[in-house]
Motif scaffolding. Structure first.
Motif, short mmCIF file in Angstrom:
data_model
loop_
_atom_site.label_atom_id
_atom_site.label_comp_id
_atom_site.label_asym_id
_atom_site.label_seq_id
_atom_site.Cartn_x
_atom_site.Cartn_y
_atom_site.Cartn_z
N HIS A 24 42.31 44.04 33.42
CA HIS A 24 43.25 43.16 34.09
C HIS A 24 42.57 42.15 35.10
O HIS A 24 43.11 41.64 36.17
N ARG A 60 41.67 37.72 39.69
CA ARG A 60 41.22 36.57 39.86
C ARG A 60 42.30 35.51 40.33
O ARG A 60 42.18 34.65 41.16
N ASP A 105 41.46 39.18 35.05
CA ASP A 105 42.22 37.83 35.17
C ASP A 105 43.02 37.85 36.15
O ASP A 105 43.43 36.95 36.70
N ASP A 106 44.03 38.80 36.04
CA ASP A 106 45.25 38.88 37.08
C ASP A 106 44.72 38.81 38.52
O ASP A 106 45.39 38.35 39.41
#
Ligand code: GLU
Length: 287
Positions: free
Chosen positions: A78, A83, A80-81
C-alpha cells in the motif's frame, strides 16, 4: 456499528511473550464486546521483513487460539496510499525534504541537545527552510531525501483545524475507564514522516491504515504511548477519525529490561518446542 481491534506486528523476528500479551489483549477485548479483530502486517521495512516470518506469525497466533479476519492487510502493498497522504501534507506546506545524512545531523547537534521519546536527538533544523532553488537543484540531481514534518507549522495548522481537541486523545485503562490524555507531539520535533528508503514511516502508515481499516480501538504496548501524540496530530491534519487507545503494560525480563524480539528464549516458538501450551502462555504474560 461493531468495534474493530487490531494486532499489528512487524515481521522482523519471531513473536515473543510481549507480542502474545498484545495480541491476547486486543483479541480478548474484541471478544468481550462482540467486536471484530484484525491482524495487520507492518512490513514497510522491506529490508528487514521476511516472508517466512510472516508465515510464522500466523502460525504462532493460530496456536495461541487467536482468530482474525482475512484478507490480512500487508503494508508493503500500500505504498501508494502512504505516498498520497504524504503528498497531502506536503501540499499543506507541512513537510519538507531533508537530505541530511545521519552524520551530518550529528555534526549539527548542539551540546546538551534534547532527545525525542525514542532517545534519538531532536532534529536540529538543518534543512528546514532550505530555499526552493536549492531544493529543486538537489531534487534534480536525484539526491535522496526524507520528508520531515515542520512541527511548529503542523501544530499551528492542527490547532486551527481542531482547536484543543487536536492535542488530546481518548484512552481506556485496563479496567475499561475512558479518560482524555493530553498529547504533546512537539516532543518529537521535526520527525521523519517519509523515510529515505521507503515512501512511508511507521507513524504515517499506522494512521492511514487505522483509518482505512476502521479501527475503533488501538491496543498496543506502553512503549508506543508517546507515538500516539504524533499519530493524533497526523489524524487531525489528514482529517482521519480518532480511535480509542489502550496502552497495555510491558513485560520485562528478570533484569527489568523490555523484552526484545531478539530474545529467543521468550519466543513463542521456543516455548512451544519446550512443551508450553497456549494456557501456559496466558499465565506467563499474566492474563
Ligand atoms: N508494528 C509495531 C510493532 O511491531 C506495532 C504498531 C502498533 O501497534 O501501532 O511494534
Amino acid at each position: 456499528m461493531s468495534e474493530v481491534f487490531r494486532f499489528a506486528p512487524s515481521p522482523n523476528g519471531r513473536l515473543h511473550l510481549g507480542h502474545a500479551l498484545s495480541a491476547f489483549t486486543g483479541f480478548d477485548m474484541a471478544r468481550r464486546v462482540g467486536g471484530r479483530f484484525l491482524v495487520r502486517i507492518e512490513d514497510i521495512d522491506t529490508t528487514r521483513s521476511r516472508g517466512d516470518l510472516i508465515a510464522a506469525i500466523f502460525e504462532d497466533l493460530r496456536w495461541l487460539g487467536i482468530t482474525w479476519e482475512v484478507p490480512v492487510l500487508r503494508q508493503s502493498e500500500h505504498f501508494d496510499d502512504y505516498r498520497a497522504a504524504a503528498t497531502r501534507l506536503r501540499d499543506m506546506g507541512l513537510l519538507y525534504p531533508c537530505f541530511a545524512t545521519r552524520s551530518q545531523i550529528e555534526a549539527a547537534l548542539q551540546p546538551g541537545h534534547a532527545s525525542d521519546p525514542d532517545g534519538a536527538p531532536l532534529y536540529p533544523g538543518l534543512h528546514r527552510g532550505l530555499d526552493a532553488r536549492a531544493v529543486a537543484d538537489r531534487l534534480q540531481w536525484g539526491e535522496r531525501y526524507a520528508l520531515r514534518i515542520d512541527m511548529a507549522r503542523a501544530l499551528a495548522a492542527a490547532r486551527n483545524m481542531a482547536g484543543n481537541a487536536a492535542f488530546t486523545f481518548q484512552a481506556l485503562d485496563a479496567a475499561g475507564r475512558q479518560t482524555a490524555v493530553v498529547a504533546n507531539p512537539a516532543r518529537w520535533g521535526d520527525a521523519v514522516i517519509v523515510r529515505k528508503e521507503v515512501p512511508a514511516s511507521y507513524h504515517l502508515a499506522c494512521v492511514v491504515d487505522d483509518a482505512r481499516q476502521g479501527i475503533t480501538h488501538v491496543t498496543r504496548g506502553r512503549d508506543l504511548l508517546a507515538a500516539t501524540d504524533l499519530h493524533r496530530l497526523l489524524q487531525v491534519l489528514l482529517g482521519l477519525p480518532a480511535p480509542l487507545y489502550h496502552h497495555h503494560r510491558l513485560l520485562t525480563d528478570q533484569q527489568g529490561r523490555k523484552l526484545a524480539k531478539s530474545a529467543d528464549d521468550t519466543s513463542l516458538a521456543s516455548l512451544r518446542a519446550g512443551g508450553a501450551t497456549p494456557v501456559d502462555i496466558r499465565h506467563l504474560v499474566g492474563l
